[in-house]
Write a protein that holds these residues in place. Structure first.
Motif, PDB file in Angstrom:
ATOM      1  N   THR A  45       0.852  -1.177   0.000  1.00  0.00           N
ATOM      2  CA  THR A  45       0.000   0.000   0.000  1.00  0.00           C
ATOM      3  C   THR A  45       0.888   1.227   0.000  1.00  0.00           C
ATOM      4  O   THR A  45       2.084   1.147   0.296  1.00  0.00           O
ATOM      5  CB  THR A  45      -0.927   0.043   1.238  1.00  0.00           C
ATOM      6  N   GLU A  46       0.297   2.342  -0.313  1.00  0.00           N
ATOM      7  CA  GLU A  46       1.039   3.600  -0.383  1.00  0.00           C
ATOM      8  C   GLU A  46       1.496   4.070   0.993  1.00  0.00           C
ATOM      9  O   GLU A  46       2.583   4.615   1.149  1.00  0.00           O
ATOM     10  CB  GLU A  46       0.109   4.637  -1.023  1.00  0.00           C
TER      11      GLU A  46
ATOM     12  N   TYR B 237       2.092  -4.099  -6.990  1.00  0.00           N
ATOM     13  CA  TYR B 237       0.646  -3.902  -7.007  1.00  0.00           C
ATOM     14  C   TYR B 237       0.267  -3.149  -5.743  1.00  0.00           C
ATOM     15  O   TYR B 237       0.637  -3.570  -4.637  1.00  0.00           O
ATOM     16  CB  TYR B 237      -0.113  -5.230  -6.982  1.00  0.00           C
ATOM     17  N   ASP B 238      -0.438  -2.040  -5.868  1.00  0.00           N
ATOM     18  CA  ASP B 238      -1.040  -1.373  -4.720  1.00  0.00           C
ATOM     19  C   ASP B 238      -2.385  -2.058  -4.517  1.00  0.00           C
ATOM     20  O   ASP B 238      -3.299  -1.893  -5.329  1.00  0.00           O
ATOM     21  CB  ASP B 238      -1.218   0.120  -4.987  1.00  0.00           C
TER      22      ASP B 238
ATOM     23  N   GLU C  96      -4.786  -1.555  -2.687  1.00  0.00           N
ATOM     24  CA  GLU C  96      -5.946  -0.696  -2.471  1.00  0.00           C
ATOM     25  C   GLU C  96      -6.433  -0.057  -3.768  1.00  0.00           C
ATOM     26  O   GLU C  96      -7.539   0.451  -3.822  1.00  0.00           O
ATOM     27  CB  GLU C  96      -5.626   0.395  -1.456  1.00  0.00           C
ATOM     28  N   LYS C  97      -5.604  -0.085  -4.798  1.00  0.00           N
ATOM     29  CA  LYS C  97      -5.952   0.567  -6.063  1.00  0.00           C
ATOM     30  C   LYS C  97      -6.116  -0.410  -7.217  1.00  0.00           C
ATOM     31  O   LYS C  97      -6.708  -0.067  -8.226  1.00  0.00           O
ATOM     32  CB  LYS C  97      -4.887   1.603  -6.418  1.00  0.00           C
ATOM     33  N   SER C  98      -5.571  -1.600  -7.103  1.00  0.00           N
ATOM     34  CA  SER C  98      -5.592  -2.570  -8.192  1.00  0.00           C
ATOM     35  C   SER C  98      -6.451  -3.773  -7.823  1.00  0.00           C
ATOM     36  O   SER C  98      -6.150  -4.482  -6.862  1.00  0.00           O
ATOM     37  CB  SER C  98      -4.168  -3.037  -8.501  1.00  0.00           C
ATOM     38  N   GLN C  99      -7.500  -4.010  -8.602  1.00  0.00           N
ATOM     39  CA  GLN C  99      -8.343  -5.175  -8.352  1.00  0.00           C
ATOM     40  C   GLN C  99      -7.574  -6.469  -8.614  1.00  0.00           C
ATOM     41  O   GLN C  99      -7.713  -7.438  -7.878  1.00  0.00           O
ATOM     42  CB  GLN C  99      -9.585  -5.138  -9.225  1.00  0.00           C
TER      43      GLN C  99
ATOM     44  N   ARG D 273      -5.206  -6.965  -5.706  1.00  0.00           N
ATOM     45  CA  ARG D 273      -5.927  -7.387  -4.499  1.00  0.00           C
ATOM     46  C   ARG D 273      -6.357  -8.854  -4.609  1.00  0.00           C
ATOM     47  O   ARG D 273      -6.265  -9.622  -3.659  1.00  0.00           O
ATOM     48  CB  ARG D 273      -7.148  -6.494  -4.277  1.00  0.00           C
TER      49      ARG D 273
END
Length: 117
Positions: A43-44, A66-67, A69-72, A75
């Protein structure tokens, strides 16, 4: 009665969609990743994620991030790998939960001809 049954089936499908989706959109076979491949699920805002980025950068280890919280997609993969916290690293098929410099460097050096430790 039929409408109630249809509603129940739709609700069940909605609740279990993540498991159903695996049949239609499976993850790649991580064991067959080319040697040295590193994926960081982070996460950021996470301090240990930042430490992981710095460690990988310090040793010039190329990685894809991969973030979650932003990438389906990120996640989804994170969940499949048993992610309960961040960071999670996937290094040539080996999953590392949390920041552990020794484990990260060891997993990467096992795929390379040089050792960092």
């Amino acid at each position: 009665m039929r409408n109630v049954l249809i509603l129940a089936v739709v609700l069940l499908i909605f609740q279990k969609w993540d498991k159903i989706e695996l049949y239609f959109n499976p993850l790649p076979d991580y064991v067959s990743l080319r040697p040295g491949k590193v994926i960081l699920y982070a996460t950021e805002w996470c301090g240990y994620c930042q430490k992981s980025r710095e460690l990988l950068g310090e040793y010039n280890i190329p990685f894809y991030e991969y973030d979650i919280e932003k990438s389906q997609v990120g996640r989804f993969q994170y969940d499949r790998l048993g992610g309960k916290g961040v960071p999670v690293l996937l290094i040539n098929g080996e999953v590392i939960h949390g920041y552990n410099a020794k484990k990260i460097l060891s997993a990467y050096s096992n795929t390379q001809s040089t050792s960092f430790l």
